[in-house]
Design a protein around this motif. Structure first.
Motif, short mmCIF file in Angstrom:
data_model
loop_
_atom_site.label_atom_id
_atom_site.label_comp_id
_atom_site.label_asym_id
_atom_site.label_seq_id
_atom_site.Cartn_x
_atom_site.Cartn_y
_atom_site.Cartn_z
N VAL A 84 -27.16 -36.73 -18.97
CA VAL A 84 -27.00 -37.45 -17.74
C VAL A 84 -26.90 -36.49 -16.52
O VAL A 84 -27.55 -36.45 -15.24
CB VAL A 84 -26.26 -38.58 -17.73
N GLY A 85 -26.07 -35.37 -16.50
CA GLY A 85 -25.75 -34.60 -15.46
C GLY A 85 -26.73 -33.63 -15.10
O GLY A 85 -26.64 -33.00 -13.80
N ARG B 152 -33.58 -32.63 -22.77
CA ARG B 152 -33.60 -32.80 -24.16
C ARG B 152 -34.93 -31.47 -24.69
O ARG B 152 -34.70 -30.84 -25.62
CB ARG B 152 -33.71 -33.80 -24.72
N MET B 153 -36.10 -31.80 -24.18
CA MET B 153 -37.24 -31.04 -24.51
C MET B 153 -37.01 -29.47 -24.10
O MET B 153 -37.38 -28.68 -24.82
CB MET B 153 -38.37 -31.67 -23.68
#
Length: 73
Positions: free
Chosen positions: A17-18, A31-32
């Motif tokens: 989230v950050g 994430r990717m």
């Protein structure tokens, strides 16, 4: 590539989230990007330009990038 994908997918969403921003050009999902970097590091590729080359040549890297082609810039 499957092992890297499995490991990164089990990281909680709150951890990323950050890194998300609301302004400016939409960025690639963290994430990717983590999947791409980890897979490149397992192949002893550390240069941004070489990672970009792997994204165009390696089917594993294309699969992890989900069709995106991030640039080294």
């Amino acid at each position: 590539a499957y092992a890297v994908n499995h490991i990164v997918e089990h990281i909680p969403e709150e951890s990323f989230v950050g890194f998300l921003r609301e302004t400016g050009c939409p960025a690639y999902h963290p994430r990717m990007m983590m999947k791409i970097i980890l897979c490149a590091y397992t192949q002893s590729v550390f240069s941004g330009r070489k990672i970009e080359g792997l994204l165009k040549d390696s089917v594993r890297m294309m699969w992890l990038a989900q069709g995106y082609e991030p640039s080294y810039r």
